[in-house]
Design a protein around this motif. Structure first.
Motif, PDB file in Angstrom:
ATOM      1  N   ALA A   1     -29.144  58.120   7.413  1.00 50.68           N
ATOM      2  CA  ALA A   1     -28.824  57.989   5.993  1.00 50.68           C
ATOM      3  C   ALA A   1     -29.535  56.781   5.376  1.00 50.68           C
ATOM      4  O   ALA A   1     -29.820  56.755   4.182  1.00 50.68           O
ATOM      5  N   ASP A   2     -29.857  55.776   6.209  1.00 51.77           N
ATOM      6  CA  ASP A   2     -30.608  54.634   5.704  1.00 51.77           C
ATOM      7  C   ASP A   2     -32.062  55.018   5.409  1.00 51.77           C
ATOM      8  O   ASP A   2     -32.682  54.496   4.498  1.00 51.77           O
ATOM      9  N   ARG A   3     -32.578  55.956   6.215  1.00 52.58           N
ATOM     10  CA  ARG A   3     -33.970  56.373   6.039  1.00 52.58           C
ATOM     11  C   ARG A   3     -34.107  57.425   4.951  1.00 52.58           C
ATOM     12  O   ARG A   3     -35.124  57.549   4.298  1.00 52.58           O
ATOM     13  N   LYS A   4     -33.026  58.222   4.785  1.00 50.97           N
ATOM     14  CA  LYS A   4     -33.086  59.393   3.932  1.00 50.97           C
ATOM     15  C   LYS A   4     -31.937  59.323   2.940  1.00 50.97           C
ATOM     16  O   LYS A   4     -30.824  59.069   3.351  1.00 50.97           O
ATOM     17  N   LYS A   5     -32.213  59.601   1.672  1.00 50.77           N
ATOM     18  CA  LYS A   5     -31.141  59.453   0.683  1.00 50.77           C
ATOM     19  C   LYS A   5     -30.002  60.448   0.945  1.00 50.77           C
ATOM     20  O   LYS A   5     -28.831  60.071   0.990  1.00 50.77           O
ATOM     21  N   SER A   6     -30.378  61.699   1.121  1.00 51.53           N
ATOM     22  CA  SER A   6     -29.345  62.731   1.296  1.00 51.53           C
ATOM     23  C   SER A   6     -29.407  63.314   2.700  1.00 51.53           C
ATOM     24  O   SER A   6     -30.488  63.661   3.174  1.00 51.53           O
ATOM     25  N   VAL A   7     -28.236  63.434   3.313  1.00 50.24           N
ATOM     26  CA  VAL A   7     -28.192  64.032   4.654  1.00 50.24           C
ATOM     27  C   VAL A   7     -27.543  65.412   4.529  1.00 50.24           C
ATOM     28  O   VAL A   7     -26.381  65.533   4.149  1.00 50.24           O
ATOM     29  N   TYR A   8     -28.326  66.450   4.805  1.00 46.61           N
ATOM     30  CA  TYR A   8     -27.868  67.823   4.648  1.00 46.61           C
ATOM     31  C   TYR A   8     -27.295  68.367   5.960  1.00 46.61           C
ATOM     32  O   TYR A   8     -27.457  67.767   7.026  1.00 46.61           O
ATOM     33  N   ASP A   9     -26.691  69.563   5.848  1.00 42.94           N
ATOM     34  CA  ASP A   9     -26.110  70.193   7.043  1.00 42.94           C
ATOM     35  C   ASP A   9     -27.136  70.322   8.169  1.00 42.94           C
ATOM     36  O   ASP A   9     -26.837  70.082   9.330  1.00 42.94           O
ATOM     37  N   GLU A  10     -28.343  70.716   7.813  1.00 40.26           N
ATOM     38  CA  GLU A  10     -29.383  70.916   8.842  1.00 40.26           C
ATOM     39  C   GLU A  10     -29.688  69.604   9.548  1.00 40.26           C
ATOM     40  O   GLU A  10     -29.995  69.576  10.738  1.00 40.26           O
ATOM     41  N   ASP A  11     -29.632  68.477   8.784  1.00 39.66           N
ATOM     42  CA  ASP A  11     -29.881  67.172   9.416  1.00 39.66           C
ATOM     43  C   ASP A  11     -28.772  66.874  10.425  1.00 39.66           C
ATOM     44  O   ASP A  11     -29.014  66.347  11.502  1.00 39.66           O
ATOM     45  N   ILE A  12     -27.533  67.225  10.048  1.00 38.73           N
ATOM     46  CA  ILE A  12     -26.395  66.956  10.937  1.00 38.73           C
ATOM     47  C   ILE A  12     -26.497  67.816  12.187  1.00 38.73           C
ATOM     48  O   ILE A  12     -26.311  67.340  13.309  1.00 38.73           O
ATOM     49  N   GLU A  13     -26.853  69.091  11.990  1.00 34.05           N
ATOM     50  CA  GLU A  13     -27.015  69.980  13.151  1.00 34.05           C
ATOM     51  C   GLU A  13     -28.065  69.408  14.091  1.00 34.05           C
ATOM     52  O   GLU A  13     -27.894  69.385  15.310  1.00 34.05           O
ATOM     53  N   ALA A  14     -29.151  68.920  13.505  1.00 37.57           N
ATOM     54  CA  ALA A  14     -30.234  68.389  14.343  1.00 37.57           C
ATOM     55  C   ALA A  14     -29.762  67.157  15.106  1.00 37.57           C
ATOM     56  O   ALA A  14     -30.113  66.953  16.263  1.00 37.57           O
ATOM     57  N   LEU A  15     -28.924  66.335  14.461  1.00 36.03           N
ATOM     58  CA  LEU A  15     -28.397  65.139  15.142  1.00 36.03           C
ATOM     59  C   LEU A  15     -27.577  65.543  16.360  1.00 36.03           C
ATOM     60  O   LEU A  15     -27.717  64.976  17.436  1.00 36.03           O
TER      61      LEU A  15
ATOM     62  N   PHE B   1     -46.901  78.970  15.117  1.00 40.48           N
ATOM     63  CA  PHE B   1     -46.683  77.566  14.779  1.00 40.48           C
ATOM     64  C   PHE B   1     -46.225  77.505  13.328  1.00 40.48           C
ATOM     65  O   PHE B   1     -46.912  78.005  12.446  1.00 40.48           O
ATOM     66  N   GLN B   2     -45.062  76.939  13.095  1.00 37.46           N
ATOM     67  CA  GLN B   2     -44.542  76.906  11.712  1.00 37.46           C
ATOM     68  C   GLN B   2     -43.959  75.537  11.418  1.00 37.46           C
ATOM     69  O   GLN B   2     -43.270  74.976  12.267  1.00 37.46           O
ATOM     70  N   VAL B   3     -44.205  75.051  10.217  1.00 41.46           N
ATOM     71  CA  VAL B   3     -43.533  73.815   9.805  1.00 41.46           C
ATOM     72  C   VAL B   3     -42.809  74.112   8.508  1.00 41.46           C
ATOM     73  O   VAL B   3     -43.382  74.726   7.605  1.00 41.46           O
ATOM     74  N   SER B   4     -41.538  73.709   8.435  1.00 34.90           N
ATOM     75  CA  SER B   4     -40.821  73.905   7.168  1.00 34.90           C
ATOM     76  C   SER B   4     -39.901  72.720   6.930  1.00 34.90           C
ATOM     77  O   SER B   4     -39.518  72.023   7.881  1.00 34.90           O
ATOM     78  N   ALA B   5     -39.556  72.512   5.672  1.00 32.39           N
ATOM     79  CA  ALA B   5     -38.619  71.428   5.347  1.00 32.39           C
ATOM     80  C   ALA B   5     -37.213  71.922   5.643  1.00 32.39           C
ATOM     81  O   ALA B   5     -36.871  73.047   5.268  1.00 32.39           O
ATOM     82  N   VAL B   6     -36.402  71.116   6.350  1.00 31.19           N
ATOM     83  CA  VAL B   6     -35.069  71.619   6.682  1.00 31.19           C
ATOM     84  C   VAL B   6     -34.133  71.589   5.488  1.00 31.19           C
ATOM     85  O   VAL B   6     -33.111  72.255   5.470  1.00 31.19           O
ATOM     86  N   SER B   7     -34.455  70.782   4.502  1.00 33.67           N
ATOM     87  CA  SER B   7     -33.549  70.679   3.356  1.00 33.67           C
ATOM     88  C   SER B   7     -34.397  70.394   2.116  1.00 33.67           C
ATOM     89  O   SER B   7     -35.620  70.363   2.199  1.00 33.67           O
ATOM     90  N   GLY B   8     -33.739  70.156   1.006  1.00 32.04           N
ATOM     91  CA  GLY B   8     -34.470  69.823  -0.211  1.00 32.04           C
ATOM     92  C   GLY B   8     -34.882  68.354  -0.222  1.00 32.04           C
ATOM     93  O   GLY B   8     -34.565  67.597   0.698  1.00 32.04           O
ATOM     94  N   GLY B   9     -35.589  67.945  -1.251  1.00 34.99           N
ATOM     95  CA  GLY B   9     -35.938  66.527  -1.414  1.00 34.99           C
ATOM     96  C   GLY B   9     -37.279  66.201  -0.779  1.00 34.99           C
ATOM     97  O   GLY B   9     -37.660  66.785   0.229  1.00 34.99           O
ATOM     98  N   SER B  10     -38.001  65.241  -1.400  1.00 33.87           N
ATOM     99  CA  SER B  10     -39.336  64.938  -0.870  1.00 33.87           C
ATOM    100  C   SER B  10     -39.254  64.121   0.415  1.00 33.87           C
ATOM    101  O   SER B  10     -40.240  63.962   1.122  1.00 33.87           O
ATOM    102  N   ASP B  11     -38.064  63.589   0.721  1.00 32.85           N
ATOM    103  CA  ASP B  11     -37.926  62.847   1.988  1.00 32.85           C
ATOM    104  C   ASP B  11     -37.346  63.750   3.090  1.00 32.85           C
ATOM    105  O   ASP B  11     -36.871  63.274   4.114  1.00 32.85           O
ATOM    106  N   ALA B  12     -37.408  65.081   2.855  1.00 31.55           N
ATOM    107  CA  ALA B  12     -36.805  66.013   3.831  1.00 31.55           C
ATOM    108  C   ALA B  12     -37.454  65.879   5.201  1.00 31.55           C
ATOM    109  O   ALA B  12     -38.631  65.524   5.316  1.00 31.55           O
ATOM    110  N   GLN B  13     -36.669  66.185   6.227  1.00 31.13           N
ATOM    111  CA  GLN B  13     -37.242  66.228   7.554  1.00 31.13           C
ATOM    112  C   GLN B  13     -38.027  67.529   7.706  1.00 31.13           C
ATOM    113  O   GLN B  13     -37.646  68.562   7.165  1.00 31.13           O
ATOM    114  N   GLY B  14     -39.091  67.474   8.459  1.00 30.83           N
ATOM    115  CA  GLY B  14     -39.864  68.683   8.743  1.00 30.83           C
ATOM    116  C   GLY B  14     -39.420  69.249  10.074  1.00 30.83           C
ATOM    117  O   GLY B  14     -39.230  68.516  11.039  1.00 30.83           O
TER     118      GLY B  14
END
Ligand code: KIV
Ligand code: ZN
Length: 517
Positions: free
Chosen positions: A364-378, A450-463
């Motif tokens: 959350a310090d690195r990324k403004k918004s933490v989405y469900d996909e970020d939590i799943e990845a954690l 090979f696929q890359v996609s943004a897991v959530s919205g926002g320009s700071d989204a994780q790929g």
């Protein structure tokens, strides 16, 4: 006949046989805990004789102390049965699942055994298994293409030898719903037992009929359904757990049957399996697909707004689709975080929860918004589980008219040993990473996807990088997640190496024979 339908989940065994859906032990435990929360009656945890890794995973599931019955698959070989017995020695409730094929094509070409030899082989295995198990399920592989009289004779012998559950798989997804109903009706009418033996269905989806055939089987008298979350499994997959459960519930008027499933956990369960396997469900997938409750047409929207039942036969909340997608951030506290974890279907122990909360705060310090996909990845941290660990990566690119303009150096650690640098060159950073990974392997690696996609919205989204590749004769899927997509690519490749490592040494014939034609 009882009005209760037992749900036998085989996501960890048949589901894991889907190309690219292999899971490591940590992931399997996560899925097993989720299945317990969901309320399944039986968890088929794996095929312990297949490999050391499979044995350890079944044992670890057995050690969780779950209330669900934990089941291990076995051929009729004594070694297989002993492996199930050893792996489940601490399980609270356990079941041995013995299978042998019965159809003419399997008898003639695969087993080269007569009808009687197959019955004797199965009865011998039952006798041997009874020293450890009271609960034994007997399967007639490829039952859907077996002569009905022989199938009846085979199952009567299994009952007489003490089987508690008779499983009648349509291994190749060949039968139709009315044939399925007729087959179970015949078995229900002709098999003689004291009323305690349960008929089970196990339907593959090659013609897209798995759920329909399971419902046909239930109409004919089956009271156990073997299924998987998201319908994953060999080839076109298995009967989908969420679909068959919701069909029984939504059409209670027709079936008048019940299951022990908490349907509000269906959507979270689907998310957990998607996150663990990296295999997404199609948007229009019934019950759990992104569009399953989305109304696009104006007339439908208008109808739903006036009265939901105009176009909705189930409510999203009934299957646990969250009303809102809550976004967490650096001000979110422990309570909000643990609440969201629970809603996402993760059963996490206290200690692990503390560890995750610290990681969540760092993210959350690195990324403004933490989405469900970020939590799943954690929670799942898929890419870094296994003996290989990526410590660092450096990329050097030159704007040159050459097909080797990029160089990647990966600092990799194997089983906690001192790190080593592996380098590769290519026509871009990803190609260079792949070539660096190839230099680690002693078998041929071919990239398939090979696929890359943004897991959530926002320009700071994780790929999220998803890679499908074959190493030698096996196919793997790996995922990597990072705010830097080059790092995500390297992590996905490392995840592929870890999955390959886990599968090396597996008795490849063992698990695949189970469902091969
Ligand atoms: O499809 C099948 O026949 C199986 C059995 C081993 C149950 O998966
Ligand atoms: Zn199967």
């Amino acid at each position: 006949m009882s009005d209760y339908v037992y749900i036998f989940d085989t996501t960890l065994r048949d589901g894991e046989q889907s190309p690219g859906c292999s899971m490591n032990q940590r992931e399997k435990l996560q899925v097993a805990r989720m299945l317990e929360e969901l309320g399944v009656d039986v968890i088929e945890a794996g095929f312990p004789a297949a490999s050391e890794g499979d044995f350890e995973s079944v044992k670890a599931v057995g050690d969780l102390g779950l209330e669900a019955t934990i089941c291990g698959l076995s051929r009729t070989r004594r070694g297989d049965i002993e492996a199930v017995a050893r792996s489940l020695d601490t399980a609270q409730n356990k079941r041995l699942h013995i299978f042998i094929a019965t159809s003419p094509i399997h008898r003639e070409y695969k087993l080269k055994m007569s009808k009687q030899q197959i019955i004797d082989e199965m009865c011998g295995a039952m006798e041997f298994g009874k020293q450890w198990f009271d609960d034994i399920e007997v399967t007639a592989e490829d039952a859907g293409r077996t002569e009905i009289d022989y199938l009846t004779e085979y199952f009567q012998a299994a009952i007489d030898a003490g089987a508690t559950v008779l499983n009648v798989p349509d291994t190749v997804g060949y039968v139709t719903p009315s044939e399925s109903r007729k087959l179970y009706r015949h078995l229900s009418d002709h098999l003689k037992h004291d009323g305690s033996v349960i008929l089970s269905c196990h339907n593959h989806n090659d013609l897209g009929l798995a759920v329909a055939n399971a419902l046909g089987a239930i109409e004919g008298g089956a009271r156990q359904v073997e299924c998987t979350v998201n319908g994953i499994g060999e080839r076109a997959g298995n009967c989908s757990l969420e679909e068959v459960v919701m069909a029984l519930r939504t059409r209670h008027d027709r079936y008048d049957l019940r299951t022990g499933i908490d349907t509000t956990k269906l959507y979270p369960a689907s998310r957990v399996v998607t996150a663990v396997t990296g295999s997404r469900v199609q948007p229009n997938k019934a019950i759990v697909g992104r569009n399953a409750f989305a109304h696009e047409a104006g007339i439908h929207q208008d109808g739903v707004l006036k009265h939901a039942e105009t176009y909705e036969i189930m409510r999203p909340l009934d299957v646990g689709v969250p009303e809102n997608s809550l976004v967490l951030g650096k001000h979110s506290g422990r309570h909000a975080f643990s609440n969201r974890l629970e809603q996402l279907g993760f059963a996490v122990e206290r200690e692990k929860m503390e560890e995750l909360f610290v990681q969540f705060k760092a993210l959350a310090d690195r990324k403004k918004s933490v989405y469900d996909e970020d939590i799943e990845a954690l929670v799942l941290g898929t890419e870094q589980s296994g003996p290989w660990h990526l410590d660092a990566i450096s990329i050097h690119t030159e704007i040159e008219d050459t097909d080797q303009s990029a160089e990647a150096s990966l600092k990799l650690r194997f089983n906690g040993q001192a790190p080593r640098i592996f380098s590769g060159r290519g026509d871009g950073p990803v190609n260079a990473i792949v070539n660096a990974i190839k230099s680690v392997l002693d078998e041929e690696l071919h990239m398939e996807e090979f696929q890359v996609s943004a897991v959530s919205g926002g320009s700071d989204a994780q790929g999220r990088c998803t890679v499908r590749a074959t190493i030698g004769a096996s196919r793997y899927q790996g995922t990597g997640l990072s705010t830097d997509i080059v790092e995500a690519s390297a992590k996905a490749m490392v995840s592929i190496m870890n999955r390959h490592h886990q599968h090396q040494g597996r008795d490849v014939n063992a698990p695949r024979v189970a469902a091969a034609v």
